[in-house]
Write a protein that holds these residues in place. Structure first.
Motif, PDB file in Angstrom:
ATOM      1  N   ARG A  87       1.928   5.044   0.624  1.00 24.28           N
ATOM      2  CA  ARG A  87       1.521   6.013   1.652  1.00 24.28           C
ATOM      3  C   ARG A  87       2.192   7.350   1.394  1.00 24.28           C
ATOM      4  O   ARG A  87       3.287   7.406   0.821  1.00 24.28           O
ATOM      5  N   VAL A 136      -0.102   2.155   9.462  1.00 27.37           N
ATOM      6  CA  VAL A 136       0.867   1.075   9.257  1.00 27.37           C
ATOM      7  C   VAL A 136       1.448   0.733  10.619  1.00 27.37           C
ATOM      8  O   VAL A 136       1.953   1.610  11.313  1.00 27.37           O
ATOM      9  N   GLU A 175      -1.380  -3.319   7.987  1.00 31.14           N
ATOM     10  CA  GLU A 175      -1.825  -2.006   7.533  1.00 31.14           C
ATOM     11  C   GLU A 175      -3.348  -1.937   7.525  1.00 31.14           C
ATOM     12  O   GLU A 175      -4.016  -2.777   6.929  1.00 31.14           O
ATOM     13  N   SER A 176      -3.870  -0.921   8.182  1.00 30.42           N
ATOM     14  CA  SER A 176      -5.299  -0.651   8.084  1.00 30.42           C
ATOM     15  C   SER A 176      -5.468   0.422   7.018  1.00 30.42           C
ATOM     16  O   SER A 176      -4.497   0.856   6.397  1.00 30.42           O
ATOM     17  N   ARG A 180       8.999   0.319   2.875  1.00 30.28           N
ATOM     18  CA  ARG A 180       9.873  -0.279   3.891  1.00 30.28           C
ATOM     19  C   ARG A 180      11.185  -0.783   3.281  1.00 30.28           C
ATOM     20  O   ARG A 180      11.611  -1.914   3.492  1.00 30.28           O
ATOM     21  N   ILE A 211       0.855  -1.187   0.000  1.00 27.57           N
ATOM     22  CA  ILE A 211       0.000   0.000   0.000  1.00 27.57           C
ATOM     23  C   ILE A 211       0.887   1.232   0.000  1.00 27.57           C
ATOM     24  O   ILE A 211       1.739   1.394   0.875  1.00 27.57           O
ATOM     25  N   PHE A 267      -4.013  -4.944   4.511  1.00 23.10           N
ATOM     26  CA  PHE A 267      -2.775  -5.539   3.992  1.00 23.10           C
ATOM     27  C   PHE A 267      -1.917  -6.049   5.141  1.00 23.10           C
ATOM     28  O   PHE A 267      -1.798  -5.390   6.170  1.00 23.10           O
TER      29      PHE A 267
END
Lengths: 367, 129
Positions: free
Chosen positions: A297, B65, B60-61, A346, A295, B40
């Motif tokens: 960010r 994170v 992860e919402s 990450r 995801i 995730f």
């Protein structure tokens, strides 16, 4: 120090909202859950308290001239009861804020600005206003409730005599009675759905909210928080100040070059924006989706190979599309649909692909 | 909130179910509720070495994170692959379907640092929501 509260704070607490600090405001981030609220807005309707937003009144015989110098879009072309989305820029073309201008008539306007920018915007506008233009900040005495979703009109109709079908997208009607309360109603929103934003006096906010909740009961209405507001606006690729646009980016670099009207005469930031429009920019905002798990960010790096060449401004897992989407600034050679680059998550490169925006577009019924 | 009696807990809201020298690890009902909709999960690789109180997985919402800290040191012997297609299992069933990985425990001694269900319930109840 405790954050500022909107007139609906107690209502949110009673509804079981999870309250967070949002730019100094204690706001509901979610009630039942972000994804459920998000899906409800797409399928039926959601109710948002956005009373933290700022409202300024601008009046005077030179109001149009003044605003046209202040913002990038063309205020002189507005008709009464029209809303206009526009950034206002610094001299170097970067963005002070993005706002919506409501025109009552050429001598009277309402400006709706971002909550976290109220003080900065007011000072900026004041600084550039000629003496005969009056600007007042009515944010504290104004509440704003957003009713968004395909059932919005059916719900609001139950509470007003105003013929809502006469209000076109990006238009408004003032002095409307909603639940017996004087209100301004606009067909606007930040979700990518049909819907309305209802402005009332702060003291009337609870009454209007409660009436809307009741009227919406049979139409699947539920309260929705800032969490869903963010995922909804991102699917619709609507800019968020502080993320996608700020005082380091210009409207041309962002995806809102269409708001810059070079045929209207001089305005603040014009020289730089004109140059960028003709000569091009060094970075450009694009919409992308991840083609590998992860995801994106806000703040993550974007790279070509291992070299950093951009950054993510917004990212989420899209509840509607069921995939990871994001906005980010990249080198101009990567703006073409299908271009590939990596988002660094990450420490690891994750493949992303440029896709058209908005990521989500509602199907329009009839006309 | 649910605090199953057969588990041990950390202050970071992970749980461990110890069976012989293997601990199954997940996050607690309190943690999943605080995170909101989980969309995730990044799991460790099978065979990876994990250390007590160090990040072993990432959850992860929609809005956040978070690291999942390992309750005990050891070697990952199995991971819950089904979470990649259904991360919301952690929201729905944090103590069963929502398990994340299994660790072969290096030292049983480390388990004494973990909280029992009564201690954890007290700890979690005292947290600010």
């Amino acid at each position: 120090m405790e954050g500022k509260k909107t007139p609906l704070y107690e209502t949110h607490v009673k509804l079981g909202a999870r309250v967070i600090d949002f730019g100094g405001w204690m706001m509901p981030v979610q009630y039942s859950g972000v994804i459920e609220e998000h899906e409800r807005v797409r399928s039926s309707a959601g109710l948002f308290d956005v009373s933290h937003m700022g409202e300024f009144l601008v009046s005077g015989p030179k109001a149009t001239e003044f605003l046209n110098r202040l913002v990038t879009s063309d205020v002189s072309k507005m008709t009464p009861s029209q809303c206009l989305y526009t950034p206002m820029c610094y001299d170097n073309g970067t963005i002070v804020d993005d706002l919506i201008i409501y025109r009552h008539n050429p001598g009277n306007y309402m400006l709706v600005v971002n909550a976290s920018n109220i003080g900065k915007d007011f000072d900026w506008a004041k600084k550039h206003a000629p003496s005969r233009v009056k600007i007042s900040d009515v944010s504290d005495s104004t509440a704003e409730i957003a009713l968004q979703g395909p059932n919005a009109e059916k719900i609001l109709t139950k509470l007003t005599d105003c013929k809502l079908s006469d209000i076109a997208y990006m238009h408004f009607k003032d002095d409307v009675k909603v639940a017996g309360v004087k209100a301004l109603v606009s067909r606007t929103g930040y979700t990518g759905e049909d819907g309305f934003e209802v402005y009332t006096g702060s003291r009337d906010a609870v009454k209007v909210w409660d009436a809307l909740m009741k009227a919406g009961k049979d139409f699947g209405l539920q309260p929705a928080g800032l969490g869903a507001r963010d995922t909804l606006r991102l699917e619709a690729a609507l800019m968020l100040y502080g993320n996608d646009i700020d005082d380091t980016t210009t409207p041309i670099e962002a995806k809102i070059g269409w708001t810059v009207k070079l045929d209207k005469g001089d305005f603040i930031g014009r020289a730089v924006l004109e140059k960028q429009k003709t000569e091009g920019v060094k970075k450009k905002l694009v919409g992308f989706e991840l083609v590998e798990p992860g995801i994106p960010r806000h703040g993550y790096d974007i790279s070509e190979g291992v070299a950093k060449m951009g950054y993510v401004t917004s990212g989420t897992f899209s509840p509607t599309l069921k995939k990871s989407i994001g906005l980010g600034y990249v080198k101009p050679e990567y703006v073409k649909e299908g271009s590939q680059f990596n988002v660094i998550i990450r420490g690891k490169p994750v493949k992303a692909r440029v896709v058209p925006t908005p990521f989500y577009k509602r199907k329009k019924e009839g006309v | 909130m649910d605090y199953p009696k057969d588990l041990l807990y950390t202050k970071e809201h992970e749980w461990a179910r110890v069976e012989g020298d293997v601990a199954t690890v997940g996050i607690t009902d309190y943690a999943q509720n605080a995170l909101g909709d989980i969309v995730f999960i990044e799991l460790p690789k099978k065979g990876a070495t994990v250390a007590k109180a160090k990040g072993a997985a990432v959850v992860e919402s929609v809005k956040s994170v978070s690291d999942v800290f390992c309750p005990v040191s050891g070697t990952v012997v199995e991971v819950n692959e089904s979470l990649s297609g259904a991360p919301d299992a952690v929201n729905k069933k944090p103590y069963s379907d929502g398990w994340m990985f299994k660790v072969r425990i290096n030292s049983q001694k480390e388990l004494s640092d973990l909280m029992n269900p009564e201690e954890y319930e007290k700890f979690a109840s005292a947290q600010k929501h």
